[in-house]
Design a protein around this motif. Structure first.
Motif, PDB file in Angstrom:
ATOM      1  N   GLN A   1     -25.157 -26.462 -51.513  1.00  0.00           N
ATOM      2  CA  GLN A   1     -25.299 -27.542 -52.535  1.00  0.00           C
ATOM      3  C   GLN A   1     -25.839 -26.448 -53.757  1.00  0.00           C
ATOM      4  OE1 GLN A   1     -26.152 -28.742 -49.438  1.00  0.00           O
ATOM      5  NE2 GLN A   1     -24.444 -29.718 -49.753  1.00  0.00           N
ATOM      6  N   ASN A   2     -26.793 -25.406 -53.397  1.00  0.00           N
ATOM      7  CA  ASN A   2     -27.309 -24.743 -54.475  1.00  0.00           C
ATOM      8  C   ASN A   2     -26.894 -23.305 -54.506  1.00  0.00           C
ATOM      9  OD1 ASN A   2     -28.490 -23.398 -52.320  1.00  0.00           O
ATOM     10  ND2 ASN A   2     -30.643 -24.188 -52.937  1.00  0.00           N
ATOM     11  N   TYR A   3     -25.747 -23.032 -54.006  1.00  0.00           N
ATOM     12  CA  TYR A   3     -25.507 -21.425 -53.921  1.00  0.00           C
ATOM     13  C   TYR A   3     -24.855 -20.834 -55.518  1.00  0.00           C
ATOM     14  CZ  TYR A   3     -20.520 -22.835 -54.284  1.00  0.00           C
ATOM     15  OH  TYR A   3     -19.173 -23.325 -54.605  1.00  0.00           O
ATOM     16  N   GLU A   4     -24.481 -21.979 -56.200  1.00  0.00           N
ATOM     17  CA  GLU A   4     -24.107 -21.421 -57.558  1.00  0.00           C
ATOM     18  C   GLU A   4     -25.386 -20.764 -58.456  1.00  0.00           C
ATOM     19  OE1 GLU A   4     -22.501 -25.178 -57.902  1.00  0.00           O
ATOM     20  OE2 GLU A   4     -20.525 -24.430 -58.303  1.00  0.00           O
ATOM     21  N   ILE A   5     -26.555 -21.572 -58.133  1.00  0.00           N
ATOM     22  CA  ILE A   5     -27.654 -20.832 -58.661  1.00  0.00           C
ATOM     23  C   ILE A   5     -28.051 -19.578 -58.222  1.00  0.00           C
ATOM     24  CG2 ILE A   5     -30.005 -21.728 -59.186  1.00  0.00           C
ATOM     25  CD1 ILE A   5     -29.325 -24.676 -58.789  1.00  0.00           C
ATOM     26  N   TRP A   6     -27.953 -19.218 -57.075  1.00  0.00           N
ATOM     27  CA  TRP A   6     -28.269 -18.275 -56.284  1.00  0.00           C
ATOM     28  C   TRP A   6     -27.302 -17.018 -56.917  1.00  0.00           C
ATOM     29  CZ3 TRP A   6     -31.750 -16.612 -52.594  1.00  0.00           C
ATOM     30  CH2 TRP A   6     -32.694 -17.670 -52.005  1.00  0.00           C
ATOM     31  N   PHE A   7     -26.126 -17.555 -57.081  1.00  0.00           N
ATOM     32  CA  PHE A   7     -24.944 -16.576 -57.502  1.00  0.00           C
ATOM     33  C   PHE A   7     -25.193 -16.026 -59.037  1.00  0.00           C
ATOM     34  CE2 PHE A   7     -20.918 -17.967 -55.142  1.00  0.00           C
ATOM     35  CZ  PHE A   7     -21.517 -17.348 -54.015  1.00  0.00           C
ATOM     36  N   LEU A   8     -25.685 -16.923 -60.023  1.00  0.00           N
ATOM     37  CA  LEU A   8     -26.179 -16.435 -61.440  1.00  0.00           C
ATOM     38  C   LEU A   8     -27.338 -15.802 -61.526  1.00  0.00           C
ATOM     39  CD1 LEU A   8     -25.473 -19.902 -63.270  1.00  0.00           C
ATOM     40  CD2 LEU A   8     -24.401 -17.794 -63.698  1.00  0.00           C
ATOM     41  N   ASP A   9     -28.432 -16.222 -60.536  1.00  0.00           N
ATOM     42  CA  ASP A   9     -29.689 -15.290 -60.480  1.00  0.00           C
ATOM     43  C   ASP A   9     -29.216 -13.998 -60.186  1.00  0.00           C
ATOM     44  OD1 ASP A   9     -30.974 -17.436 -61.411  1.00  0.00           O
ATOM     45  OD2 ASP A   9     -31.791 -18.156 -59.542  1.00  0.00           O
ATOM     46  N   PHE A  10     -28.458 -13.911 -58.970  1.00  0.00           N
ATOM     47  CA  PHE A  10     -28.001 -12.512 -58.803  1.00  0.00           C
ATOM     48  C   PHE A  10     -27.207 -11.627 -59.781  1.00  0.00           C
ATOM     49  CE2 PHE A  10     -24.812  -9.475 -56.919  1.00  0.00           C
ATOM     50  CZ  PHE A  10     -25.819  -8.660 -56.343  1.00  0.00           C
ATOM     51  N   ALA A  11     -26.312 -12.259 -60.662  1.00  0.00           N
ATOM     52  CA  ALA A  11     -25.710 -11.751 -61.693  1.00  0.00           C
ATOM     53  C   ALA A  11     -26.779 -11.196 -62.689  1.00  0.00           C
ATOM     54  CB  ALA A  11     -24.927 -12.612 -62.192  1.00  0.00           C
ATOM     55  N   GLU A  12     -27.703 -12.094 -63.012  1.00  0.00           N
ATOM     56  CA  GLU A  12     -28.765 -11.755 -63.998  1.00  0.00           C
ATOM     57  C   GLU A  12     -29.917 -10.673 -63.432  1.00  0.00           C
ATOM     58  OE1 GLU A  12     -29.909 -15.407 -65.625  1.00  0.00           O
ATOM     59  OE2 GLU A  12     -27.834 -15.978 -66.464  1.00  0.00           O
ATOM     60  N   GLY A  13     -30.161 -10.601 -62.007  1.00  0.00           N
ATOM     61  CA  GLY A  13     -30.778  -9.646 -61.653  1.00  0.00           C
ATOM     62  C   GLY A  13     -32.265 -10.513 -61.335  1.00  0.00           C
ATOM     63  N   ARG A  14     -32.149 -11.638 -61.210  1.00  0.00           N
ATOM     64  CA  ARG A  14     -33.574 -12.357 -61.044  1.00  0.00           C
ATOM     65  C   ARG A  14     -33.985 -12.391 -59.510  1.00  0.00           C
ATOM     66  NH1 ARG A  14     -32.092 -15.613 -65.640  1.00  0.00           N
ATOM     67  NH2 ARG A  14     -31.219 -16.946 -64.274  1.00  0.00           N
ATOM     68  N   LEU A  15     -32.909 -12.064 -58.602  1.00  0.00           N
ATOM     69  CA  LEU A  15     -33.474 -12.114 -57.117  1.00  0.00           C
ATOM     70  C   LEU A  15     -33.941 -10.690 -56.562  1.00  0.00           C
ATOM     71  CD1 LEU A  15     -29.865 -13.471 -55.633  1.00  0.00           C
ATOM     72  CD2 LEU A  15     -31.903 -14.672 -56.549  1.00  0.00           C
ATOM     73  N   SER A  16     -34.987 -11.085 -55.681  1.00  0.00           N
ATOM     74  CA  SER A  16     -35.664 -10.214 -54.875  1.00  0.00           C
ATOM     75  C   SER A  16     -34.868  -9.871 -53.949  1.00  0.00           C
ATOM     76  CB  SER A  16     -37.074 -10.853 -54.481  1.00  0.00           C
ATOM     77  OG  SER A  16     -36.632 -11.782 -53.365  1.00  0.00           O
ATOM     78  N   GLU A  17     -35.446  -8.618 -53.244  1.00  0.00           N
ATOM     79  CA  GLU A  17     -34.450  -8.017 -52.127  1.00  0.00           C
ATOM     80  C   GLU A  17     -34.231  -9.052 -50.858  1.00  0.00           C
ATOM     81  OE1 GLU A  17     -36.265  -4.439 -50.809  1.00  0.00           O
ATOM     82  OE2 GLU A  17     -36.110  -3.335 -52.942  1.00  0.00           O
ATOM     83  N   ASP A  18     -35.218  -9.748 -50.750  1.00  0.00           N
ATOM     84  CA  ASP A  18     -35.192 -10.506 -49.535  1.00  0.00           C
ATOM     85  C   ASP A  18     -34.302 -11.932 -49.907  1.00  0.00           C
ATOM     86  OD1 ASP A  18     -37.009  -9.187 -48.133  1.00  0.00           O
ATOM     87  OD2 ASP A  18     -38.535 -10.598 -48.718  1.00  0.00           O
ATOM     88  N   GLN A  19     -34.317 -12.175 -51.425  1.00  0.00           N
ATOM     89  CA  GLN A  19     -33.429 -13.235 -51.692  1.00  0.00           C
ATOM     90  C   GLN A  19     -32.012 -12.688 -51.741  1.00  0.00           C
ATOM     91  OE1 GLN A  19     -35.512 -14.286 -55.312  1.00  0.00           O
ATOM     92  NE2 GLN A  19     -36.131 -16.150 -54.336  1.00  0.00           N
ATOM     93  N   THR A  20     -31.732 -11.179 -52.061  1.00  0.00           N
ATOM     94  CA  THR A  20     -30.487 -10.809 -52.082  1.00  0.00           C
ATOM     95  C   THR A  20     -29.982 -10.862 -50.589  1.00  0.00           C
ATOM     96  OG1 THR A  20     -31.429  -9.386 -53.908  1.00  0.00           O
ATOM     97  CG2 THR A  20     -29.197  -8.885 -52.936  1.00  0.00           C
ATOM     98  N   ARG A  21     -30.777 -10.344 -49.722  1.00  0.00           N
ATOM     99  CA  ARG A  21     -30.352 -10.305 -48.284  1.00  0.00           C
ATOM    100  C   ARG A  21     -29.726 -11.764 -47.899  1.00  0.00           C
ATOM    101  NH1 ARG A  21     -35.054  -8.395 -46.132  1.00  0.00           N
ATOM    102  NH2 ARG A  21     -34.642  -6.466 -47.119  1.00  0.00           N
ATOM    103  N   ALA A  22     -30.782 -12.653 -48.212  1.00  0.00           N
ATOM    104  CA  ALA A  22     -30.414 -14.085 -47.838  1.00  0.00           C
ATOM    105  C   ALA A  22     -28.998 -14.610 -48.305  1.00  0.00           C
ATOM    106  CB  ALA A  22     -31.640 -15.064 -48.124  1.00  0.00           C
ATOM    107  N   LEU A  23     -28.827 -14.085 -49.598  1.00  0.00           N
ATOM    108  CA  LEU A  23     -27.384 -14.556 -50.153  1.00  0.00           C
ATOM    109  C   LEU A  23     -26.394 -13.645 -49.573  1.00  0.00           C
ATOM    110  CD1 LEU A  23     -25.720 -15.532 -52.973  1.00  0.00           C
ATOM    111  CD2 LEU A  23     -26.473 -13.577 -54.108  1.00  0.00           C
ATOM    112  N   MET A  24     -26.405 -12.543 -49.194  1.00  0.00           N
ATOM    113  CA  MET A  24     -25.606 -11.914 -48.518  1.00  0.00           C
ATOM    114  C   MET A  24     -25.126 -12.450 -47.223  1.00  0.00           C
ATOM    115  SD  MET A  24     -24.198  -9.557 -50.878  1.00  0.00           S
ATOM    116  CE  MET A  24     -25.002  -9.614 -52.158  1.00  0.00           C
TER     117      MET A  24
END
Lengths: 385, 160
Positions: free
Chosen positions: A5-28
């Motif tokens: 339901q919220n993966y698009e927000i995560w994608f945008l935050d990743f594109a703009e560099g707002r995700l931490s390392e843990d969040q990036t790992r969770a996204l992957m």
């Protein structure tokens, strides 16, 4: 936590560099679990624009404020001069005051710096200030200028009109008619060397009022002369040079009602003997001196000169010629023009164009060609035998 | 700029320009000519000069004319204008004369910016416009000039 339901927000935050390392790992991890979203993920990668490093602001140095090192000054000197120039902030001013309170040497330095400030000698002034100043030119507004020009033109037109009107009341022939009565008409005669007596002056008549046709009926003559008399004063002196006073005398006789004609002294000329006068334009003779007709004035037999009213065409021609000569400035005898030539030359002067006049006369034909600028006029006339 | 504004500018700035030029070239008659030239230029360009910027315009003109004069005089003498040697303190009666003399020994640009700053109280930005320098450069020249003057006054032990 990332989910479908919220993966698009995560994608945008990743594109703009707002995700931490843990969040990036969770996204992957999420992408690995949901492979159907990988395509969408790959499409989003291109959104990020790389920085264009070719743009460089090249005036950084101009904006930078010089430091004490740049000025090759000690920190204290920098503060002292800055204080003198009013460049210090509040913090720097406090710092300087603290330093000054603890250092007598710094106080001396401050006095020396204050002594370096130049003071203008106000008594020294520019010696010729008034020579530098300029006078203000007053410009006349264009509208006012036009109004003045219009007023001037109207004034000139008025003066011209008045002069023209006056001229109709001026006199031409200066006539001292001998008290000789003809059977019907009196002919005025010029007597230049003898001023007329006032009691002899009766009436002045203008050229314009000379009737055009000589032979008219008696009733016509009466009406015309009456009309003339209404316009003219009963007695008028002629304003002419003293040596040649000009007056028209109309005798008191019964012929007073009749139109005056020219009479050649000493014998009166009867009306039928005179050539038929033609209409004369009065204003052409305005203010002109009495025309000297050489043949008549040089006559030793007659002491008086006769105005050739019987030759009005010649008279007008002479006056016109004289006026045109003034315009064309062809006074010298070598360049003397005929009347038509002078008229054409005058038109050329007025219109500022080249002119030409040619007149050929053969026993049978008279040919006249006139050229004024681009225009040509020609006339061929057969000579009547 | 109107004629009246031009005449007002003469009243307001001619004296200051004259003092500035006279200090620069040490010649009153030459300074007078330079000021006259500057005002002539202003009159020629009065349609293009904004009255609010006329002071900067005039000082810029005078400054350029003075620099031209210096360059011409250097060319004529064929040598750099030698800095005057420091005189003895007792040769001068007061601090002002000493300062005026020491001012002439400063480098050209330092002298110009200090004169503009002290005589006419121009800001760094205005001096920058007049002298074609950046504000930072103006500041550097002023600070260095003050430091140089202080050193010379220190040597003379005039200010204690």
């Amino acid at each position: 936590m990332i989910n479908r339901q919220n993966y698009e927000i995560w994608f945008l935050d990743f594109a703009e560099g707002r995700l931490s390392e843990d969040q990036t790992r969770a996204l992957m991890d999420f992408l690995a679990e949901n492979e159907d979203l990988k395509t969408e993920w790959e499409e989003m990668e291109w959104v990020a624009l790389p920085a264009d490093n070719s743009f460089v602001f090249d005036r950084k140095e101009l904006l930078k404020q010089p430091t004490a090192e740049d000025l090759e000054l000690t920190h204290e000197d920098n503060l002292l001069i800055g204080h003198l120039e009013g460049d210090l902030s509040e913090k720097e001013t406090k710092e300087l005051n603290q330093l000054l309170s603890h250092s007598p040497q710094l106080q001396t330095d401050q006095k020396i710096y204050q002594a370096t400030v130049l003071k203008p000698k106000l008594s020294e002034k520019y010696p010729a200030k008034n020579e530098l100043k300029r006078k203000e030119k007053k410009r006349i507004p264009f509208r006012l200028l036009m109004q003045m020009a219009a007023a001037l033109i109207l004034l000139m037109a008025l003066v011209f009109a008045l002069r023209k009107k006056d001229s109709t009341k001026q006199v031409i022939p200066i006539v001292e008619a001998p008290k000789v009565e003809t059977n019907k008409e009196i002919i005025p005669v010029v007597k230049p060397n003898q001023a007329p007596a006032k009691n002899e002056i009766k009436e002045v008549e203008t050229i314009a009022e000379i009737p055009t046709k000589h032979k008219t009926s008696t009733t016509q003559k009466h009406t015309k002369s009456k009309a003339v008399r209404r316009e003219l004063p009963p007695v008028e002196e002629v304003k002419m040079p003293p040596q040649e006073p000009v007056v028209v005398q109309v005798p008191k006789s019964a012929h007073q009602q009749k139109r005056p004609t020219i009479q050649a002294p000493p014998k009166p000329i009867l009306e039928p003997q005179l050539p038929e006068p033609k209409p004369v334009i009065a204003h052409t003779l305005v203010n002109e001196k009495p025309v000297k007709l050489k043949k008549e004035s040089s006559s030793p037999k007659s002491n008086s000169r006769r105005i050739a009213l019987n030759k009005p065409k010649q008279l007008i021609g002479q006056v016109l010629h004289k006026g045109i000569r003034k315009v064309t400035k062809t006074e010298s005898s070598s360049t003397r023009l005929s009347i038509p030539e002078a008229v054409v030359a005058t038109v050329g002067k007025v219109t500022n164009s080249a002119t030409g006049y040619k007149h050929e006369k053969t026993p049978t034909v008279q040919k006249t060609c006139i050229r004024i600028g681009k225009f040509k006029f020609s006339r061929v006339r057969r000579v009547r035998r | 700029m109107t004629t009246k504004q031009y005449n007002d500018a003469v009243d307001a700035f001619a004296d200051g320009l004259f003092r500035f030029a006279a200090k620069q070239c040490n010649d009153r008659s030459l300074a007078k000519d330079i000021v006259q030239d500057a005002f002539t230029r202003l009159w020629m360009n009065k349609e293009n000069v904004d009255f609010t910027k006329v002071k900067s315009y005039l000082f810029t003109s005078v400054n350029r004319l003075v620099i031209d004069y210096w360059r011409k005089s250097k060319r004529m003498t064929g040598m750099e204008a030698a800095p005057q040697t420091a005189g003895k303190p007792d040769e001068y009666s007061n601090l002002k004369e000493i300062l005026d003399r020491e001012l002439q020994n400063l480098p050209e640009m330092q002298r110009i910016v200090i004169l503009l700053r002290d005589y006419e109280s121009f800001s760094y930005a205005e001096i920058g416009v007049i002298t074609d320098l950046s504000e930072a450069q103006v500041k550097v020249y002023i600070y260095r000039g003050r430091k140089a003057l202080k050193k010379r006054l220190e040597k003379m032990n005039i200010v204690a």
